[in-house]
Design a protein around this motif. Structure first.
Motif, PDB file in Angstrom:
ATOM      1  N   ARG A  17      80.154  -5.374  75.969  1.00 30.96           N
ATOM      2  CA  ARG A  17      81.184  -4.593  75.282  1.00 30.96           C
ATOM      3  C   ARG A  17      82.570  -5.140  75.608  1.00 30.96           C
ATOM      4  O   ARG A  17      83.431  -5.239  74.729  1.00 30.96           O
ATOM      5  CB  ARG A  17      81.102  -3.121  75.685  1.00 30.96           C
ATOM      6  CG  ARG A  17      79.972  -2.366  75.039  1.00 30.96           C
ATOM      7  CD  ARG A  17      80.083  -2.307  73.521  1.00 30.96           C
ATOM      8  NE  ARG A  17      81.301  -1.665  73.085  1.00 30.96           N
ATOM      9  CZ  ARG A  17      82.172  -2.188  72.213  1.00 30.96           C
ATOM     10  NH1 ARG A  17      81.967  -3.391  71.698  1.00 30.96           N
ATOM     11  NH2 ARG A  17      83.258  -1.525  71.870  1.00 30.96           N
ATOM     12  N   ALA A  18      82.788  -5.509  76.865  1.00 29.12           N
ATOM     13  CA  ALA A  18      84.073  -6.106  77.224  1.00 29.12           C
ATOM     14  C   ALA A  18      84.264  -7.443  76.511  1.00 29.12           C
ATOM     15  O   ALA A  18      85.347  -7.744  76.001  1.00 29.12           O
ATOM     16  CB  ALA A  18      84.175  -6.279  78.734  1.00 29.12           C
ATOM     17  N   SER A  19      83.199  -8.224  76.435  1.00 28.15           N
ATOM     18  CA  SER A  19      83.293  -9.523  75.761  1.00 28.15           C
ATOM     19  C   SER A  19      83.628  -9.374  74.290  1.00 28.15           C
ATOM     20  O   SER A  19      84.230 -10.262  73.681  1.00 28.15           O
ATOM     21  CB  SER A  19      81.968 -10.287  75.913  1.00 28.15           C
ATOM     22  OG  SER A  19      81.714 -10.585  77.266  1.00 28.15           O
ATOM     23  N   GLN A  20      83.256  -8.238  73.713  1.00 28.71           N
ATOM     24  CA  GLN A  20      83.557  -7.963  72.313  1.00 28.71           C
ATOM     25  C   GLN A  20      84.953  -7.361  72.119  1.00 28.71           C
ATOM     26  O   GLN A  20      85.344  -7.057  70.996  1.00 28.71           O
ATOM     27  CB  GLN A  20      82.492  -7.010  71.741  1.00 28.71           C
ATOM     28  CG  GLN A  20      81.114  -7.645  71.650  1.00 28.71           C
ATOM     29  CD  GLN A  20      79.989  -6.627  71.577  1.00 28.71           C
ATOM     30  OE1 GLN A  20      80.228  -5.417  71.453  1.00 28.71           O
ATOM     31  NE2 GLN A  20      78.761  -7.098  71.659  1.00 28.71           N
ATOM     32  N   GLY A  21      85.689  -7.199  73.235  1.00 31.16           N
ATOM     33  CA  GLY A  21      87.076  -6.770  73.127  1.00 31.16           C
ATOM     34  C   GLY A  21      87.372  -5.367  73.597  1.00 31.16           C
ATOM     35  O   GLY A  21      88.536  -4.933  73.571  1.00 31.16           O
ATOM     36  N   ALA A  22      86.366  -4.626  74.042  1.00 33.86           N
ATOM     37  CA  ALA A  22      86.613  -3.276  74.545  1.00 33.86           C
ATOM     38  C   ALA A  22      87.184  -3.336  75.964  1.00 33.86           C
ATOM     39  O   ALA A  22      86.959  -4.295  76.699  1.00 33.86           O
ATOM     40  CB  ALA A  22      85.330  -2.457  74.543  1.00 33.86           C
TER      41      ALA A  22
END
Length: 231
Positions: free
Chosen positions: A197-202
């Motif tokens: 999720r962080a890698s997707q920008g969250a």
């Protein structure tokens, strides 16, 4: 040097900005002047002993607890006010919370616990079931989606709560002790999903007392009796 996708860019505008947060419960000060900035693409672990204020911090960002002083901005949007308004503001700003204790509805199935919040947030009925099923599959629960919550183990219930938040695909994901009921294999699965999720920008903020979970974060901050420090 190329910055990895999962590391927040220093120049990125904050997804979460907490300034001077103070929360008191009677004579107890749960948060004492907390400042915290989390940027898109960043996974931050908040550590500290039980009662240090970790859950309170996440609850303030989620709009569940109204601070006595200070403010929270999510994507530049203020979250606060009375509790009902604070929660609505957090939802509108794109915040999802994996609560400690899971917060599942016992009368619903695993799938329904993931599906209902999607419909409540306006996801089209034609698309919500597929999103719910994909999230349950991601946490390894595709075969028990029709089981009632009371038929699931504690670890399975925790993974349903993780799936519910992931399915919402929010800009800010708050996770309160998301691995506390999990064995090693499923803990690794959940940590990989939070990282994704962080890698997707969250912006992902995880409260944890688990050193191995904290080690998976980009950055660790520590709460000690309501005071936030960087180890």
């Amino acid at each position: 040097m190329t910055v990895p996708d999962h590391v927040a860019r220093p120049g990125a505008a904050p997804a979460v900005a907490c300034t001077g947060l103070v929360v008191r419960f009677g004579a107890t000060t749960a948060l004492d002047g907390v400042d915290l900035v989390v940027r898109p693409g960043e996974l931050v672990a908040v550590t500290g002993h039980s009662g240090a204020g970790k859950s309170t911090l996440l609850s303030v960002v989620a709009g569940i607890v109204t601070p006595d002083a200070g403010e929270v901005l999510v994507d530049g949007r203020r979250v606060g006010g009375v509790v009902a308004a604070g929660v609505a503001e957090a939802v509108a700003a794109g915040v999802a919370l994996i609560p400690q204790g899971n917060g599942l509805a016992a009368m619903l199935t695993a799938r329904e616990n993931v599906l209902v919040p999607l419909l409540a947030r306006g996801v089209a009925a034609a698309h919500a079931p597929a999103r719910a099923d994909a999230a349950l599959d991601a946490v390894g629960l595709g075969e028990v989606f029709s089981h009632l919550v009371e038929e699931l183990s504690g670890g399975q219930q925790q993974r349903v709560a993780v799936a519910r938040a992931l399915a919402l695909d929010c800009r800010v994901l708050l996770a309160d002790e998301p691995t506390s009921e999990l064995d090693h294999t499923n803990r690794e699965v959940v940590l990989r999903l939070l990282r994704a999720r962080a890698s997707q920008g969250a912006a992902v903020v995880m409260a944890t007392h688990d050193p191995e979970a904290a080690a998976a974060a980009d950055r660790v901050v520590h709460l000690d009796d309501g005071v936030l420090t960087t180890p």
